[in-house]
Design a protein around this motif. Structure first.
Motif, PDB file in Angstrom:
ATOM      1  N   ILE A  87      39.931  35.144  36.584  1.00 31.62           N
ATOM      2  CA  ILE A  87      38.552  34.722  36.852  1.00 31.62           C
ATOM      3  C   ILE A  87      38.433  33.204  36.706  1.00 31.62           C
ATOM      4  N   GLU A  88      39.110  32.630  35.718  1.00 35.86           N
ATOM      5  CA  GLU A  88      39.078  31.171  35.540  1.00 35.86           C
ATOM      6  C   GLU A  88      39.716  30.464  36.729  1.00 35.86           C
ATOM      7  N   LYS A  89      40.822  30.992  37.254  1.00 34.69           N
ATOM      8  CA  LYS A  89      41.455  30.419  38.453  1.00 34.69           C
ATOM      9  C   LYS A  89      40.488  30.453  39.625  1.00 34.69           C
ATOM     10  N   LEU A  90      39.802  31.581  39.770  1.00 33.89           N
ATOM     11  CA  LEU A  90      38.872  31.732  40.882  1.00 33.89           C
ATOM     12  C   LEU A  90      37.659  30.821  40.719  1.00 33.89           C
ATOM     13  N   ASP A  91      37.244  30.564  39.473  1.00 37.82           N
ATOM     14  CA  ASP A  91      36.151  29.618  39.237  1.00 37.82           C
ATOM     15  C   ASP A  91      36.539  28.207  39.663  1.00 37.82           C
ATOM     16  N   LYS A 147      33.247  33.406  49.917  1.00 40.65           N
ATOM     17  CA  LYS A 147      33.070  34.672  49.196  1.00 40.65           C
ATOM     18  C   LYS A 147      34.376  34.976  48.469  1.00 40.65           C
ATOM     19  N   ILE A 148      34.283  35.103  47.145  1.00 37.79           N
ATOM     20  CA  ILE A 148      35.451  35.436  46.330  1.00 37.79           C
ATOM     21  C   ILE A 148      35.164  36.768  45.654  1.00 37.79           C
ATOM     22  N   ARG A 149      36.032  37.750  45.876  1.00 35.84           N
ATOM     23  CA  ARG A 149      35.865  39.074  45.279  1.00 35.84           C
ATOM     24  C   ARG A 149      37.053  39.350  44.357  1.00 35.84           C
ATOM     25  N   ALA A 150      36.737  39.733  43.113  1.00 38.28           N
ATOM     26  CA  ALA A 150      37.773  40.116  42.150  1.00 38.28           C
ATOM     27  C   ALA A 150      37.434  41.496  41.612  1.00 38.28           C
ATOM     28  N   LEU A 151      38.404  42.379  41.576  1.00 32.32           N
ATOM     29  CA  LEU A 151      38.179  43.691  40.985  1.00 32.32           C
ATOM     30  C   LEU A 151      37.854  43.520  39.504  1.00 32.32           C
ATOM     31  N   GLU A 152      37.075  44.424  38.944  1.00 31.84           N
ATOM     32  CA  GLU A 152      36.672  44.328  37.537  1.00 31.84           C
ATOM     33  C   GLU A 152      37.874  44.260  36.601  1.00 31.84           C
ATOM     34  N   GLU A 153      38.982  44.864  36.998  1.00 28.35           N
ATOM     35  CA  GLU A 153      40.154  44.877  36.124  1.00 28.35           C
ATOM     36  C   GLU A 153      40.906  43.543  36.083  1.00 28.35           C
ATOM     37  N   ALA A 154      40.503  42.597  36.921  1.00 25.86           N
ATOM     38  CA  ALA A 154      41.130  41.267  36.880  1.00 25.86           C
ATOM     39  C   ALA A 154      40.799  40.622  35.531  1.00 25.86           C
ATOM     40  N   LYS A 178      45.464  50.322  46.290  1.00 26.68           N
ATOM     41  CA  LYS A 178      45.680  49.807  47.642  1.00 26.68           C
ATOM     42  C   LYS A 178      44.800  48.592  47.941  1.00 26.68           C
ATOM     43  N   MET A 179      44.018  48.168  46.947  1.00 28.75           N
ATOM     44  CA  MET A 179      43.151  46.998  47.117  1.00 28.75           C
ATOM     45  C   MET A 179      43.771  45.794  46.433  1.00 28.75           C
ATOM     46  N   ARG A 180      43.648  44.630  47.061  1.00 27.97           N
ATOM     47  CA  ARG A 180      44.118  43.394  46.439  1.00 27.97           C
ATOM     48  C   ARG A 180      43.275  43.115  45.204  1.00 27.97           C
ATOM     49  N   LEU A 181      43.894  42.557  44.170  1.00 34.13           N
ATOM     50  CA  LEU A 181      43.192  42.269  42.921  1.00 34.13           C
ATOM     51  C   LEU A 181      42.066  41.263  43.139  1.00 34.13           C
ATOM     52  N   PHE A 182      42.305  40.285  44.026  1.00 33.97           N
ATOM     53  CA  PHE A 182      41.243  39.342  44.382  1.00 33.97           C
ATOM     54  C   PHE A 182      41.478  38.812  45.782  1.00 33.97           C
ATOM     55  N   ARG A 183      40.387  38.427  46.435  1.00 34.13           N
ATOM     56  CA  ARG A 183      40.397  37.919  47.809  1.00 34.13           C
ATOM     57  C   ARG A 183      39.406  36.774  47.919  1.00 34.13           C
ATOM     58  N   ALA A 184      39.625  35.911  48.887  1.00 32.86           N
ATOM     59  CA  ALA A 184      38.683  34.830  49.184  1.00 32.86           C
ATOM     60  C   ALA A 184      38.607  34.664  50.696  1.00 32.86           C
ATOM     61  N   GLU A 185      37.403  34.379  51.168  1.00 33.45           N
ATOM     62  CA  GLU A 185      37.232  34.131  52.599  1.00 33.45           C
ATOM     63  C   GLU A 185      36.087  33.153  52.808  1.00 33.45           C
ATOM     64  N   ARG A 245      33.479  41.798  40.848  1.00 36.76           N
ATOM     65  CA  ARG A 245      32.663  40.605  40.640  1.00 36.76           C
ATOM     66  C   ARG A 245      32.818  39.784  41.909  1.00 36.76           C
ATOM     67  N   ILE A 246      31.694  39.420  42.498  1.00 40.83           N
ATOM     68  CA  ILE A 246      31.734  38.671  43.753  1.00 40.83           C
ATOM     69  C   ILE A 246      30.979  37.370  43.554  1.00 40.83           C
ATOM     70  N   LYS A 247      31.623  36.270  43.933  1.00 39.45           N
ATOM     71  CA  LYS A 247      31.011  34.952  43.817  1.00 39.45           C
ATOM     72  C   LYS A 247      30.893  34.350  45.210  1.00 39.45           C
ATOM     73  N   TYR A 248      29.724  33.779  45.468  1.00 40.98           N
ATOM     74  CA  TYR A 248      29.449  33.136  46.741  1.00 40.98           C
ATOM     75  C   TYR A 248      29.114  31.672  46.500  1.00 40.98           C
ATOM     76  N   LYS A 249      29.512  30.842  47.449  1.00 44.08           N
ATOM     77  CA  LYS A 249      29.077  29.445  47.449  1.00 44.08           C
ATOM     78  C   LYS A 249      28.807  29.098  48.913  1.00 44.08           C
TER      79      LYS A 249
END
Length: 172
Positions: free
Chosen positions: A158-162, A146-153, A73-80, A130-134
């Protein structure tokens, strides 16, 4: 006979409208550059930019895909992106650093502006992520991506999110 002709016209009109709606819905997940007065960011393909979402956020996007198993029920990745008061930057940095295992903590300078980039791994009772902040400061505050990706991504995600993380720049 007139009813048959009207029925055919109505069915054709419905098929055309359905195709158009499907095409527009699919285009919402295409890559795009989001330009706001305070910042610019590249939204990768596979994310939906939420309009009129949470009023506390300056930007919000999430993936089309969901996690698997207990995280279905969780999105694979999110950004805000959230705006901070200028005096809140130090407190936010301290909060981020306490929230998980730090795997990256550095500063970047882009166009003479300093950004704090932090990556953490979150686990325990929370969903492994994995959560990345800038964080970029402006004249009247700061913006926190804040970008959050579930470990299973996968690594492709992860490269797209980078790329998204690197593209985030604030403006005055």
């Amino acid at each position: 006979m007139e009813i048959l002709i009207l029925g055919i016209i109505l069915v054709a009109l419905m098929a055309w409208a359905s195709t158009r709606i499907k095409k527009n819905a699919a285009a919402a997940f295409d890559a795009e550059t989001v330009v706001e007065p305070a910042f610019t960011i590249e939204k990768p393909e596979g994310m939906l930019h939420v309009l009129n979402g949470n009023p506390e956020l300056a930007f919000e996007a999430y993936s089309k895909e969901f996690g698997t198993g207990v995280m279905s029920k969780m999105r694979l990745f999110r950004a805000e992106i959230k705006k901070l008061h200028p005096t809140g930057v130090a407190a936010k940095l301290a909060e981020i650093k306490k929230s998980g295992k730090i795997t990256d903590d550095r500063k970047e300078v882009i166009d003479g502006r300093t950004y704090h980039v932090i990556e953490i791994e979150e686990g325990g009772t929370k969903a492994p992520s994995r959560i990345k902040y800038k964080i970029g400061e402006t004249g009247d505050g700061a913006y926190v991506l804040k970008i959050r990706a579930l470990e299973e991504a996968g690594e492709a995600i992860i490269e797209k999110l980078d790329v998204m993380l690197e593209s985030f720049v604030v403006r005055d």
